[in-house]
Design a protein around this motif. Structure first.
Motif, PDB file in Angstrom:
ATOM      1  N   ARG A  61      12.643   5.209  -7.074  1.00 34.05           N
ATOM      2  CA  ARG A  61      11.721   6.281  -7.476  1.00 34.05           C
ATOM      3  C   ARG A  61      12.336   7.636  -7.207  1.00 34.05           C
ATOM      4  N   SER A  81      -3.574   5.517  -6.678  1.00 29.04           N
ATOM      5  CA  SER A  81      -3.870   5.500  -5.241  1.00 29.04           C
ATOM      6  C   SER A  81      -2.656   5.131  -4.397  1.00 29.04           C
ATOM      7  N   GLY A  82      -1.526   4.848  -5.037  1.00 29.54           N
ATOM      8  CA  GLY A  82      -0.307   4.540  -4.302  1.00 29.54           C
ATOM      9  C   GLY A  82      -0.042   3.064  -4.091  1.00 29.54           C
ATOM     10  N   VAL A  83      -0.901   2.190  -4.615  1.00 34.09           N
ATOM     11  CA  VAL A  83      -0.668   0.751  -4.519  1.00 34.09           C
ATOM     12  C   VAL A  83       0.488   0.406  -5.450  1.00 34.09           C
ATOM     13  N   LYS A  84       1.464  -0.316  -4.919  1.00 36.15           N
ATOM     14  CA  LYS A  84       2.642  -0.698  -5.696  1.00 36.15           C
ATOM     15  C   LYS A  84       2.633  -2.199  -5.926  1.00 36.15           C
ATOM     16  N   LEU A 112       4.600  11.882  -4.614  1.00 37.58           N
ATOM     17  CA  LEU A 112       3.218  11.450  -4.754  1.00 37.58           C
ATOM     18  C   LEU A 112       3.117  10.507  -5.950  1.00 37.58           C
ATOM     19  N   PRO A 113       2.144   9.586  -5.956  1.00 32.89           N
ATOM     20  CA  PRO A 113       1.982   8.703  -7.118  1.00 32.89           C
ATOM     21  C   PRO A 113       1.823   9.521  -8.395  1.00 32.89           C
ATOM     22  N   GLU A 155       2.962   1.489 -10.148  1.00 29.11           N
ATOM     23  CA  GLU A 155       2.307   2.180  -9.038  1.00 29.11           C
ATOM     24  C   GLU A 155       1.011   2.775  -9.536  1.00 29.11           C
ATOM     25  N   SER A 156      -0.072   2.501  -8.836  1.00 27.38           N
ATOM     26  CA  SER A 156      -1.384   3.010  -9.229  1.00 27.38           C
ATOM     27  C   SER A 156      -1.537   4.454  -8.739  1.00 27.38           C
ATOM     28  N   ASN A 166       0.854  -1.177   0.000  1.00 31.41           N
ATOM     29  CA  ASN A 166       0.000   0.000   0.000  1.00 31.41           C
ATOM     30  C   ASN A 166       0.897   1.235   0.000  1.00 31.41           C
ATOM     31  N   ARG A 167       0.300   2.414  -0.003  1.00 35.20           N
ATOM     32  CA  ARG A 167       1.102   3.635  -0.106  1.00 35.20           C
ATOM     33  C   ARG A 167       1.997   3.864   1.111  1.00 35.20           C
ATOM     34  N   SER A 168       1.691   3.250   2.230  1.00 31.74           N
ATOM     35  CA  SER A 168       2.489   3.402   3.447  1.00 31.74           C
ATOM     36  C   SER A 168       3.655   2.434   3.530  1.00 31.74           C
TER      37      SER A 168
END
Length: 169
Positions: free
Chosen positions: A65, A110-113, A86-87, A107-108, A30-32
């Motif tokens: 990144r 929404s931040g899903v990698k 940010l994504p 990476e989407s 997830n983004r975290s």
């Protein structure tokens, strides 16, 4: 829901780019940086604990990144190396290859990698990663029993991903 030009799960997933099963590992973060899903197929050597492995992989993604954004020749404002992006912000990478494996990354918004580690001779997997993401949206995000940010325990998603990744090569 439409993402990457796909309104629903495609009945015909992207065509495999190599022959024989060459997928080694799949990570979904997830983004975290929490590893929501980890799968492995052909990983003969296990050297780290799972938590150390997840941290190492997420740290690698974060560093790559940051480095690619800093080295972007088209951007005037480079920002500071190591500052979170940010994504979709800055230059991004899609894959890198060593003599023994290839790491493909998506990476989407929404931040899903999504990270897929395969054999080095594997071709471009961007469409395959988008397809895995569409499976994630369909079977996990739209699942009323799933709590966002928790580990993925959806059997239908797991089976679909296993079947698709095994068929990649």
């Amino acid at each position: 829901m439409q993402f990457f030009g796909v309104s629903e799960i495609s009945p015909s997933p992207p065509v495999a780019t190599v022959s024989s099963n060459n997928a080694h590992m799949l990570y979904i973060f997830n983004r975290s940086g929490l590893c929501l899903l980890y799968r492995e197929w052909n990983r003969p050597l296990k050297t780290l604990s799972p938590q150390q492995d997840y941290k190492l992989m997420f740290g690698l993604l974060f560093s790559l990144r940051s480095l690619t954004a800093k080295m972007d020749p088209t951007s005037v404002d480079k920002g500071n190396l190591g500052v979170p992006l940010l994504p979709g912000q800055g230059c991004s990478f899609h894959s890198f290859k060593t003599n023994t494996y290839k790491l493909s990354f998506m990476e989407s918004p929404s931040g899903v990698k999504i990270v897929l580690v395969t054999h080095a001779r594997t071709g471009d997997l961007r469409d395959s990663l988008k397809f895995i993401y569409s499976l994630y949206v369909e079977y996990v995000v739209k699942n009323p029993l799933y709590t966002p940010g928790s580990l993925i325990r959806c059997e239908l998603f797991n089976k679909s991903v296993d079947q698709y990744v095994r068929g990649l090569g």
